[in-house]
Design a protein around this motif. Sequence first.
Motif, PDB file in Angstrom:
ATOM      1  N   PHE A 572       0.606  -1.325  -0.075  1.00  0.00           N
ATOM      2  CA  PHE A 572      -0.022   0.009  -0.042  1.00  0.00           C
ATOM      3  C   PHE A 572       0.839   1.282  -0.041  1.00  0.00           C
ATOM      4  O   PHE A 572       0.528   2.274   0.692  1.00  0.00           O
ATOM      5  N   GLY A 573       1.899   1.350  -0.839  1.00  0.00           N
ATOM      6  CA  GLY A 573       2.790   2.651  -1.111  1.00  0.00           C
ATOM      7  C   GLY A 573       3.700   2.710   0.076  1.00  0.00           C
ATOM      8  O   GLY A 573       4.431   3.921  -0.051  1.00  0.00           O
ATOM      9  N   VAL A 574       3.962   1.842   1.122  1.00  0.00           N
ATOM     10  CA  VAL A 574       4.878   1.876   2.053  1.00  0.00           C
ATOM     11  C   VAL A 574       6.337   0.959   1.719  1.00  0.00           C
ATOM     12  O   VAL A 574       5.957  -0.209   1.632  1.00  0.00           O
ATOM     13  N   ASP A 575       7.281   1.610   1.596  1.00  0.00           N
ATOM     14  CA  ASP A 575       8.633   1.061   1.240  1.00  0.00           C
ATOM     15  C   ASP A 575       9.219   0.269   2.584  1.00  0.00           C
ATOM     16  O   ASP A 575       9.514   1.196   3.515  1.00  0.00           O
ATOM     17  N   LEU A 576       8.939  -1.163   2.783  1.00  0.00           N
ATOM     18  CA  LEU A 576       9.445  -1.497   3.966  1.00  0.00           C
ATOM     19  C   LEU A 576      10.778  -2.424   3.818  1.00  0.00           C
ATOM     20  O   LEU A 576      11.096  -3.073   4.678  1.00  0.00           O
ATOM     21  N   THR A 577      11.418  -2.032   2.697  1.00  0.00           N
ATOM     22  CA  THR A 577      12.711  -2.674   2.660  1.00  0.00           C
ATOM     23  C   THR A 577      13.820  -1.756   3.131  1.00  0.00           C
ATOM     24  O   THR A 577      14.978  -2.335   3.046  1.00  0.00           O
ATOM     25  N   LYS A 578      13.667  -0.657   3.254  1.00  0.00           N
ATOM     26  CA  LYS A 578      14.773   0.438   3.506  1.00  0.00           C
ATOM     27  C   LYS A 578      15.169   0.386   4.822  1.00  0.00           C
ATOM     28  O   LYS A 578      16.212   0.895   5.143  1.00  0.00           O
ATOM     29  N   ASN A 579      14.608  -0.111   5.683  1.00  0.00           N
ATOM     30  CA  ASN A 579      14.867  -0.487   7.487  1.00  0.00           C
ATOM     31  C   ASN A 579      15.690  -1.860   7.286  1.00  0.00           C
ATOM     32  O   ASN A 579      15.121  -2.651   6.794  1.00  0.00           O
ATOM     33  N   ASN A 580      16.947  -1.671   8.341  1.00  0.00           N
ATOM     34  CA  ASN A 580      17.460  -2.975   8.510  1.00  0.00           C
ATOM     35  C   ASN A 580      16.472  -3.937   9.286  1.00  0.00           C
ATOM     36  O   ASN A 580      17.189  -5.086   9.296  1.00  0.00           O
ATOM     37  N   ALA A 581      15.573  -3.364   9.775  1.00  0.00           N
ATOM     38  CA  ALA A 581      14.709  -4.451  10.553  1.00  0.00           C
ATOM     39  C   ALA A 581      13.762  -5.426   9.701  1.00  0.00           C
ATOM     40  O   ALA A 581      13.099  -6.239  10.186  1.00  0.00           O
ATOM     41  N   ALA A 582      13.786  -4.963   8.192  1.00  0.00           N
ATOM     42  CA  ALA A 582      12.850  -5.515   7.487  1.00  0.00           C
ATOM     43  C   ALA A 582      12.922  -7.060   7.254  1.00  0.00           C
ATOM     44  O   ALA A 582      14.076  -7.656   7.100  1.00  0.00           O
ATOM     45  N   GLY A 583      11.850  -7.992   7.901  1.00  0.00           N
ATOM     46  CA  GLY A 583      11.994  -9.244   7.267  1.00  0.00           C
ATOM     47  C   GLY A 583      12.720  -9.850   8.600  1.00  0.00           C
ATOM     48  O   GLY A 583      13.163 -11.086   8.590  1.00  0.00           O
ATOM     49  N   LEU A 584      12.855  -9.160   9.537  1.00  0.00           N
ATOM     50  CA  LEU A 584      13.633  -9.760  10.870  1.00  0.00           C
ATOM     51  C   LEU A 584      13.043 -11.139  11.597  1.00  0.00           C
ATOM     52  O   LEU A 584      13.936 -11.698  11.738  1.00  0.00           O
ATOM     53  N   LEU A 585      11.755 -11.258  11.504  1.00  0.00           N
ATOM     54  CA  LEU A 585      11.229 -12.390  11.886  1.00  0.00           C
ATOM     55  C   LEU A 585      11.825 -13.908  11.154  1.00  0.00           C
ATOM     56  O   LEU A 585      11.959 -14.654  11.903  1.00  0.00           O
TER      57      LEU A 585
END
Length: 936
Positions: A572-585
């Motif tokens: 929904f238009g939010v870039d969730l890849t630029k943070n180093n916590a992305a996909g941490l789980l």
Amino acid sequence: MKSIVCFVLFLVVAIAAHAQRFGGNPPSVKWQQVSNDAARVIFPAGMDTSASRVAAIDEQLNKITLHTIGQRRKRIDIVLHPNTIVSNGYVALAPFRSEFYLTPSQNSFELGSLPWQDMLAIHEYRHVQQYNNFNVGLSHGFRIVFGQSGQELANAIAIPNWFWEGDAVFQETLVSQQGRGRLPFFFDDYRSLWLAGKNYSYMKLRNGSLQDFTPDHYRLGYMLVAYGREKYGDDFWKKVTHDAAAFKGLFYPFQRAVKEYSGKRFNAFTQDAFAYFKKQSADEESAAEKHRHFVADEEFPAYADSSSLVYVKTTYKKVPAFVEKNGTAERTIRVKDVSIDNQFTYRSGKIVYASYRPATRWAWNDYNELQVLDVASGTQKTITHKSKYFSPDISEDGKTILAVDVQPGKQSVLHVLNAQTGELMKALPNPDNLFYTYPKFVNDKQLLATVRKPSGQIALALINNNDGSIEYLTEPSFHVMGNPVLQHDTIYFTAADKGYDRLFAFLLNEKKLYQLSIPVKGIGIYQPAVSGNKIIFTSFTAEGYRLQEINKNEPGWNIVDMAEWTKSIATFGVDLTKNNAAGLLLKIPAQQQPNPKKYPQTFKLFNFHSVIPYVNDPDYMLSLVGNNVLNTMQSELYVAYNRNEHFEQIGADATYGGLFPYINIGANYIFNRRDFLPGNQPVYWNEGQANAGISIPLTLSKGRSITGITIGADYVFKSVAYTGAYKDSFRDTHLAYINAYISFVNQVQQARKNIYPRFAQNIYINYRDAVQNVTARQFLAEGTFYFPGVAQSHNIVISLAFQTRDTVNQYRYSNSFPFSRGYTTPNLRNMYKWGANYHLPLAYPDFGIANIVYFQRVRMNAFYDYSAGVVAYTNGFRINTAFRSAGGEIFFDTKWWNELPLNFGFRYSRLLDRDLFGGLGANRFEFILPVNLFQR
């Protein structure tokens, strides 16, 4: 202003206490713990794997995501509760702890398909990070003065609740492969408003409405938080909330901080955020029907035959009910039992669904019991007891039921039961440790369900009815799906696709998946049902879930490349890849914490955490309150002052709820209490009291009724020592008495617009009898009875009361008799009272002032009270005197600071008889605050 601050502080504590379940676990539970720097996880023996997973996730979050909200760390106690069927969790600051309700929800559209313990760990730990870093500035000053509740109050005033939840939803979306920020269902609410052209004010969106649908603060919060981070960087909200919690600028600190760090006024910032997300919905082709207010939710439609439907209908004036619709005619079959959701299945004239039932004593245990309802007669039968069944389906011949059994700490299991008796016929193995949702009968050999893998991926699957083996029909992915229905060789179901929940069809003979292009009068397609050539479903609109029916040949059938379909999930238009916590789980390995240790139930029983002022003029009190982490002990030390009699008081109370009866103990001492002799001469005395007793709270709720009873008794020892000039004129007194009581509450479910339940009873009986030194007895019985008024949202309320006491007058107990309104309350030998009230709404303003107070409803009550009592004896004859009054009350249902609910009002009483014990004049005016808010 002091009274307002004290009241709001108390209200924050009361709201937090409402979310807790005091003494909810039996003493037989053996508690263990695992710990690291982030959390101490406390859990019943046998839940080691879940506890270790929660601890591991929070340890990583503590390292990786903390910097986006601050740098302060403090370990949290997390208590796991596997026995409740409710899916929830919370973090409380007073005392500082978190509680996880571990049973997952069946509805993947609403909360996603991630492992539920992972979802809770991610979301709730963000609240831990928030509290740890909002203890700054004036919020820290409040904490110094009032303890943890002081910080909680300051934080609630400074930082809106939408930020707390929106920020936590952002964290769950950022660090996982899913999260609510990726679920189309999560955006349906706002999309429906935009589609209908409903541009509500910020205050209306914040506070809600009793006549219009408004989204909750989770959705508002995510959009504003996500937009802020997308537009101004990951440290934007850290700076904003630090300044707000510190009350930088003092007034409107949050709005000031948003302006300072974004360069835009707060209203412009919110409008920009709405516009950003609204743009994500601009390409969807759908049309909305225009209605002024909310109409109804119509859910889980089922074809009874070719011309009639059965579904669940809910309005703001009526509770959920099963209805049958034939053409335009609608018939209510039966009001639905209290349930955690509205799912049901219909076949062969029978409805089967699961109804909620709490355990009698232990609040952390509750059940889902299966109900079978005959549509023609409206009669219902409970076929399972103390079960934990979800999403039942009834076979075509009506003889068997398929349901998901979810036992604490165990795999979900598919059970096949006898539809007449509820007897278990078969429990299928679950070799892949799947979580089943919305199972359906296919044939004697196969079952159908949407299944969640331990990774959180979800798929449509066929289940072998003998050995439980699985045939996946779709590739497991994080595309949420559910509500499958079978017709011949075609399975229809809803799944997420390109930012919307759409209707899909899987052809079993072709092994192909199709997406159906349907013009929708709303947002999303849910809960499909199929009959002949017709498909009916419900779609979300600004007026509620509304049914829509189409012919099967209307939509375009577009074949889906499943390999491509599973790859992309909308953000929904939010870039969730630029943070180093992305996909941490995904990077956190499944690991067992070493050596769980015993957690003693008596650990830190007296855990004092807050100083709470109580104001109920003429009584003023300051209390040091405590609760232990397991919430089995409530303790209090207090000092008090009475403005009328000018006495001071100190005391202590404690209640232990870890055993079957509550154990209550307390003691207090009053200095310089006074009364007046004839001639206005003051008499002073000191009064000490100690008490010990037990009480048994029982929950008897079942079916459509919510019922509870509390039975208790205290032994009270009291001493009176006279002081001052008349200390030799009166004899010091010592007495002991038994204080026994019964409280009973019963009500039906209450719809959103109902002022009170349409039927309810509230009865209280209290008997006090001296057992040492003096003769002193008093009996009080009072009841309030609620009935429907002329209109659906009106109430008739009848109150009755009777009190009698002895005539020896060696000692008088305190007087709690609900006397006629307007009069000064006497304490007579015998008193009787009846009263009649008629409550009705006057207006729904949906109006706010400066983000301080918001008016949801204005209502009134017309009343008549009749009290009578023995005021004198003449020549052996008893003289009864009547005390009658009539009048009206105007109440305002409001929210303060866009968050805290408060109902207040004004009363005019016309005295129809002389006030023998009070002031002059027949006209009395009063300001009303709800008394129950001050009960502790």
